[in-house]
Write an enzyme that holds these catalytic residues in place. Structure first.
Site, PDB file in Angstrom:
ATOM      1  N   CYS A  80       0.986  -1.372  -0.055  1.00 19.89           N
ATOM      2  CA  CYS A  80      -0.005   0.075   0.074  1.00 19.89           C
ATOM      3  C   CYS A  80       0.829   1.311   0.116  1.00 19.89           C
ATOM      4  O   CYS A  80       1.747   1.437  -0.997  1.00 19.89           O
ATOM      5  CB  CYS A  80      -0.882   0.160   1.242  1.00 19.89           C
ATOM      6  N   HIS A 186      -3.891  -4.852  -0.369  1.00 22.61           N
ATOM      7  CA  HIS A 186      -3.397  -5.704   0.755  1.00 22.61           C
ATOM      8  C   HIS A 186      -3.686  -6.887   0.942  1.00 22.61           C
ATOM      9  O   HIS A 186      -4.686  -7.735   1.197  1.00 22.61           O
ATOM     10  CB  HIS A 186      -4.555  -4.828   1.816  1.00 22.61           C
ATOM     11  N   GLU A 188      -2.703  -8.942   3.319  1.00 25.77           N
ATOM     12  CA  GLU A 188      -2.869  -9.415   4.631  1.00 25.77           C
ATOM     13  C   GLU A 188      -4.539  -9.228   4.537  1.00 25.77           C
ATOM     14  O   GLU A 188      -4.899  -9.865   5.691  1.00 25.77           O
ATOM     15  CB  GLU A 188      -2.271  -8.524   5.526  1.00 25.77           C
TER      16      GLU A 188
END
Length: 204
Positions: A80, A186, A188
């Site tokens: 990001c 993202h 994650e």
């Protein structure tokens, strides 16, 4: 050991949880000393470009991080705003970036194709893979990732673009320069696609 650079921004715990599920050893790095045993590095980031750069510059980790990545060639993944920090700079701020992957960060709002779309670009989007980089090993076709951003990376050298996505315009969402990677999405927060990407990075 995978070290996640904890300089004050970024969802560190989400990465820790994901790597634990994958069975890959990962720890935070809050000091230069914490970086010493890193075999892989994650540079997360959220919020404004200048704020993130300021915190990294003040953390005491920028200089050793630079030595590890540029001199020792330790693989790094920017995520990001962490990806955007790899550029020379951003239209969002005034501070210079790391300039490890030549490029500039630009605003969706300044482009004709995306200026009338809701900001930020938030939600799931397909990646169009442009290379067979090891980061994408064992990927399913048309992988989908979660995005949350109003600015995008524009690489100077198109050979550094590993994947694109479309939000009004087609933008560079994954860059790769040798052992240095950046992803605008993202991983994650992107379920099995994100887990596969982080697993691949951990095994590069």
């Amino acid at each position: 050991m995978i070290r996640i650079v904890d300089y004050g921004v970024g969802n560190i715990q989400a990465f820790m949880t994901m790597f634990k599920r994958l069975g890959l050893p990962a720890e935070r790095a809050r000091t230069p000393e914490d970086l010493a045993d890193a075999q892989r590095l994650i540079l997360p980031g959220v919020g404004a470009f200048d704020h993130a750069m300021t915190l990294l510059n003040q953390s005491g980790m920028r200089e050793p991080l630079t030595a590890m990545v540029l001199d020792r060639k330790v693989p790094l993944l920017g995520v990001c705003v962490g990806m955007q920090m790899l550029a020379s700079g951003s239209d969002e701020g005034m501070l210079p970036g790391l300039n490890w992957v030549p490029g500039r960060v630009k605003a969706f709002a300044t482009t004709a194709e995306s200026s009338k779309l809701p900001m930020p670009h938030m939600g799931w989007n397909d990646l169009e893979l442009r290379t067979n980089d090891r980061l994408f090993s064992d990927f399913e076709r048309d992988p989908r990732f979660y995005f949350l951003h109003s600015y995008y990376f524009e690489a100077t050298d198109r050979q550094h673009v590993a994947a694109t996505a479309t939000y009004g315009l087609k933008f560079d969402c994954v860059v790769a320069r040798d052992h240095i990677y950046g992803v605008q999405c993202h991983p994650e927060k992107s379920h099995h696609f994100g887990a596969q990407l982080l697993k691949n990075f951990g095994e590069i």
